[in-house]
Design an enzyme around this catalytic site. Structure first.
Site, PDB file in Angstrom:
ATOM      1  N   TYR A 103     -10.477  -0.900   1.124  1.00 15.80           N
ATOM      2  CA  TYR A 103     -10.128  -1.043   2.554  1.00 15.80           C
ATOM      3  C   TYR A 103      -9.777   0.198   3.082  1.00 15.80           C
ATOM      4  CZ  TYR A 103     -10.214  -6.008   4.239  1.00 15.80           C
ATOM      5  OH  TYR A 103     -10.434  -7.186   4.414  1.00 15.80           O
ATOM      6  N   HIS A 109      -7.391 -13.572   2.045  1.00 18.23           N
ATOM      7  CA  HIS A 109      -6.182 -12.681   1.941  1.00 18.23           C
ATOM      8  C   HIS A 109      -5.862 -12.184   3.146  1.00 18.23           C
ATOM      9  CE1 HIS A 109      -9.729 -10.024   2.783  1.00 18.23           C
ATOM     10  NE2 HIS A 109      -9.045  -9.234   3.328  1.00 18.23           N
ATOM     11  N   HIS A 137      -3.405  -9.791   5.943  1.00 18.27           N
ATOM     12  CA  HIS A 137      -2.896  -8.232   6.097  1.00 18.27           C
ATOM     13  C   HIS A 137      -1.741  -8.554   6.911  1.00 18.27           C
ATOM     14  CE1 HIS A 137      -6.552  -6.206   4.678  1.00 18.27           C
ATOM     15  NE2 HIS A 137      -7.109  -7.281   5.287  1.00 18.27           N
ATOM     16  N   ASP A 174      12.037   3.177  16.900  1.00 20.63           N
ATOM     17  CA  ASP A 174      13.614   3.494  17.539  1.00 20.63           C
ATOM     18  C   ASP A 174      13.572   4.017  18.832  1.00 20.63           C
ATOM     19  OD1 ASP A 174      16.000   4.708  17.715  1.00 20.63           O
ATOM     20  OD2 ASP A 174      15.911   5.856  16.065  1.00 20.63           O
ATOM     21  N   LEU A 175      13.552   3.005  19.654  1.00 19.25           N
ATOM     22  CA  LEU A 175      13.472   3.374  20.914  1.00 19.25           C
ATOM     23  C   LEU A 175      14.903   4.008  21.581  1.00 19.25           C
ATOM     24  CD1 LEU A 175      11.798  -0.041  22.027  1.00 19.25           C
ATOM     25  CD2 LEU A 175      10.911   2.160  22.701  1.00 19.25           C
ATOM     26  N   ASP A 225       0.808  -1.223  -0.043  1.00 19.88           N
ATOM     27  CA  ASP A 225       0.193  -0.168  -0.101  1.00 19.88           C
ATOM     28  C   ASP A 225       0.702   1.287   0.073  1.00 19.88           C
ATOM     29  OD1 ASP A 225      -2.488  -1.520  -0.023  1.00 19.88           O
ATOM     30  OD2 ASP A 225      -2.529  -1.526   1.978  1.00 19.88           O
ATOM     31  N   GLU A 275      25.785  -8.036  12.669  1.00 20.76           N
ATOM     32  CA  GLU A 275      26.484  -6.829  13.655  1.00 20.76           C
ATOM     33  C   GLU A 275      26.029  -6.902  15.009  1.00 20.76           C
ATOM     34  OE1 GLU A 275      27.179  -3.219  10.682  1.00 20.76           O
ATOM     35  OE2 GLU A 275      25.122  -3.721  11.005  1.00 20.76           O
TER      36      GLU A 275
END
Length: 782
Positions: free
Chosen positions: A461, A510, A512, A519-520, A376, A678
């Site tokens: 939707y 379907h 979803h 980003d804490l 979307d 990493e």
């Protein structure tokens, strides 16, 4: 003047003052003349949140003007541009690097320059391509730099560009011309000449990189109702890859289980009686399948939430403050709502909380349905967040905010009142206790929340995007799905792919899948990741030698690498997964915030699918856990993730790209590449979270889908972050004991409202959401 006269004048003055006081007191209590109390401001709103603000219409216009005069090539208005033209496809804010923002917000550094990101389609070049420029500084641009290679490792091939409204209009014209070649077939099957049929696009558009051929599904286009559940059985495959529109053509035609090379061949098969036609009557009247017109007159109004003394939150520009919370908000035209610099009681908890993508993947035995995997973001989750309806989409008295964007036009557009902010009484205690032992008392706290909401209508939707803030420092992220199902024509073994919901309508199964970036920043931006879970060990019972017991114990583990923190969809997730800061709380535990996912999307595409890598943030792998120990169940290159934690990098700002939809086989951004072993100890970390659900449409999805049971999301909860529950400082708590006088005001402040309460005066209802829409070929369907 004698003393008697002075006394008379003094008495008259006192009487006048008394009368005025009475009048003022009476007016203060009059309904509709409430003395609203401004919310307490825990921190000054000094405009710092503007560093995250979306571009204003004036800034958008300045960028367009600058580009038109600075690139040295002719630019057509995207609202009319052909694929072979150059044009400005979109303009959005270019957010500064996090390090620059933190220096500005926390260390007294200079405000970062305000910049824009402009996406241009260069179709009138020897090698057509998509190019992205950073333009600045705003409000008066003086420079631009090409960042395409820096972001994507090379130029973006032209075939990956988003399909524009102009392109859809040309496709629709082509389909209409072709339909005129089958008049007898259309009259027999659908009581139509073709002009009243509506189309819905599918995606992706082929089977390999470079393809640009799309199946379009045809429906009875009944005005005022959801045509998405009225398929006529006809689907056409349009080749629209060439830049010269005159070279576009229909590659194939599908009807009721049969394929034809052209519309003319379909008409010939009908005329020669070699094609079985299923007669689909044209719906009539208000009882048409999918009509949302109520079947009974309105009744008495239900309960109405209002604020007796006015809002307890404040909104200024892109910043909202509420009971210790401070939040900067915005809207990306592609990916939708996004929040920044989320603080609680003065401490930053989240630097960025943003929607990344919404995937809808269908199954059907018709070509359009079976090939559909909508991403979307490429259609415009934020762009299609239209005006909200007061009293339905949000409380009537919520605060409504306009959002501005520039996409497929040289002129900025405004979706007015398209984001709402309100305080919500959930009618549930946040916490409570009735003590009936030792001493008698009651303590409780109302579960009031601040809600930031937008609703995106992506053709059929509708997605309700909620960000919810609690007085105990928790954040909830939730999405509800509603709107219309997308359907296929029922033929053959159609019910292998869904349920019959109409005379000729298959509600197609379907999935979803929704993806978020979190980003804490817990006690600073350098964090680590820990898992806590319960395990068992067999121990001897100290007081009963010879007997054993299975003793649960707390297993703690620090996850050291990105591979450790990438949790496959087909594996378990630790029940406690926390971002930890470097400092302990009063009790010696590292201050942390827990990521609690309450819904998992399940498998959608196996890794053997050639387009799987484009949605590798959420697709499932074949590998399973080798051992039952959660901490040892790591991902491999064949696994994809319900949750992954990676080191934050400026070159990895999003988990996907709008260009992935039209070339998922060679994705411009492949999230799986973010995970490369990493270390994630004492680093700036980002959680990438997938939520979702399987929807098998059923009869009750007609006329359209309800939000009940169709919501998914996750929580971010304090875990040893505080020394005690911070909701103790909420102004909504109450406490009383059996020993105190049960006066209404003393026991429950809600009873202290004046007898003549401050009833709300609702503003007249107005809706302008239709003013910014040009009715034309739909840009997509779901």
């Amino acid at each position: 003047m004698n003393m008697k006269t002075v006394l008379v004048l003094l008495l008259l003055a006192l009487a006048t003052i008394f009368a005025l006081v009475c009048v003022l007191l009476t007016r203060a209590r009059a309904p509709g003349a409430c003395q609203h109390q401004p919310p307490a401001q825990e921190e000054a709103d000094d405009g710092r949140s503007r560093v995250f603000a979306d571009l204003t219409p004036e800034e958008l216009a300045q960028v367009v003007q600058y580009l038109r005069g600075s690139l040295g090539v002719p630019l057509a208005d995207a609202a009319h541009a052909k694929p072979s033209d150059n044009c400005i496809a979109s303009v959005d804010v270019q957010l500064p690097a996090k390090a620059e923002v933190l220096r500005f917000l926390d260390a007294g550094g200079a405000r970062p320059p305000r910049e824009a990101l402009a996406v241009l389609y260069f179709g009138a070049q020897a090698e057509p391509n998509v190019t992205e420029y950073v333009v600045g500084p705003l409000p008066t641009p003086a420079y631009h730099r090409d960042v395409t290679v820096q972001k994507y490792g090379g130029k973006v091939p032209y075939h990956r560009r988003v399909v524009t409204g102009v392109e859809y209009a040309a496709i629709n014209d082509l389909i209409q011309r072709e339909l005129r070649k089958a008049p007898r077939f259309l009259a027999a099957c659908c009581a139509s000449d073709g002009t009243d049929l509506a189309t819905i696009t599918t995606a992706p558009r082929g089977f390999k990189s470079g393809d640009r051929a799309t199946w379009f599904v045809l429906f009875h286009g009944i005005v005022g109702t959801g045509y998405f559940v009225l398929p006529v059985g006809l689907e056409v495959l349009v080749e629209h890859g060439p830049l010269d529109v005159s070279q576009w053509y229909l590659r194939q035609v599908f009807y009721n289980g049969h394929y034809f090379p052209s519309i003319s061949e379909l008409e010939n098969a009908f005329v020669t009686n070699s094609l079985k036609v299923v007669v689909v009557e044209k719906p009539k009247g208000d009882t048409v399948l999918g009509s949302m017109r109520p079947l009974r007159s309105p009744g008495a109004p239900g309960p109405l939430q209002f604020e007796p003394q006015g809002p307890r939150y404040s909104v200024r520009d892109n910043h909202v403050i509420y009971q210790g919370w401070s939040i900067a908000f915005g809207m990306n035209p592609n990916t939708g709502p996004r929040l920044f610099d989320i603080r609680f009681r003065g401490e930053r908890i989240i630097y960025e909380l943003s929607l990344q993508e919404a995937l809808a993947l269908y199954g059907s035995n018709c070509p359009g349905g079976m090939s559909t995997r909508y991403l979307d973001g490429s259609f415009g989750i934020g762009k299609f967040s239209y005006e909200l309806v007061r009293g339905i989409d949000c409380p009537y008295m919520a605060t409504y905010v306009d959002r501005h964007y520039l996409s497929e036009s040289d002129v900025p557009r405004t979706n007015q009142n398209s984001l709402c902010i309100f305080e919500h009484d959930t009618s549930l205690p946040l916490r409570r206790h009735f003590s009936d032992t030792h001493s008698l008392y009651y303590g409780g706290l109302r579960k009031n929340t601040l809600v930031i909401r937008a609703v995106s209508t992506l053709i059929n939707y509708d997605y309700v995007w909620d960000f919810i803030f609690y007085s105990n420092g928790a954040v909830e992220v939730r999405v509800h799905a509603t709107g219309y199902i997308s359907s296929s024509f029922l033929h053959g073994q159609g019910t292998d792919y869904g349920n019959k919901v109409g005379p000729h309508t298959l509600g197609t199964m379907h999935l979803h899948h929704i993806h978020y970036k979190v980003d804490l920043d817990i006690d600073g931006h350098l964090n680590s990741l820990e898992s806590h879970d319960m395990e068992y060990k067999t121990v001897s019972i100290p007081w009963s030698p010879g007997n054993t017991i299975q003793q649960p114990f707390l297993h703690r583990e620090r996850l050291e690498t990105e591979d450790d923190a990438a949790f496959p969809l087909n594996a378990s997730l630790p029940r406690y997964l926390s971002f930890t800061g470097p400092k302990p709380n009063r009790w010696g535990h590292l201050r942390s915030y827990r990521v609690q996912v309450v819904s998992f999307p399940g498998e959608h595409l196996p890794t053997s699918s050639p387009m799987e890598k484009a949605i590798s943030w959420g697709s499932a792998g074949a590998a399973a856990c080798a051992t039952p120990t959660l901490s040892r169940c790591h991902s491999t290159s064949s696994n994809r993730y319900k949750l992954a934690v990676t080191r934050r990098k400026e070159e990895e700002p999003t988990s996907t790209s709008v260009y992935n939809q039209n070339d998922p086989w060679t994705p411009t951004v492949a999230f799986a590449d973010f995970i490369n072993g990493e270390t994630i100890t004492n680093e700036d970390l980002v959680a990438w979270i997938s939520v979702g659900f399987l929807h098998i449409p059923h009869a009750e999805d007609i006329p359209n889908t309800v939000t009940v049971g169709n919501s998914v999301g996750f929580f971010l909860r304090p875990y040893n972050y505080f020394d005690e529950d911070p909701s103790l400082y909420s102004p909504d708590g109450i406490y009383f004991s059996s020993e105190q006088e049960m006066g209404a005001c003393g026991a429950n402040p809600l009873a202290c409202l004046p007898t003549v309460t401050c009833a709300p005066r609702l503003s007249p209802f107005h809706y302008g959401g239709f003013l910014n829409i040009s009715l034309g070929p739909p840009p997509g369907g779901h």
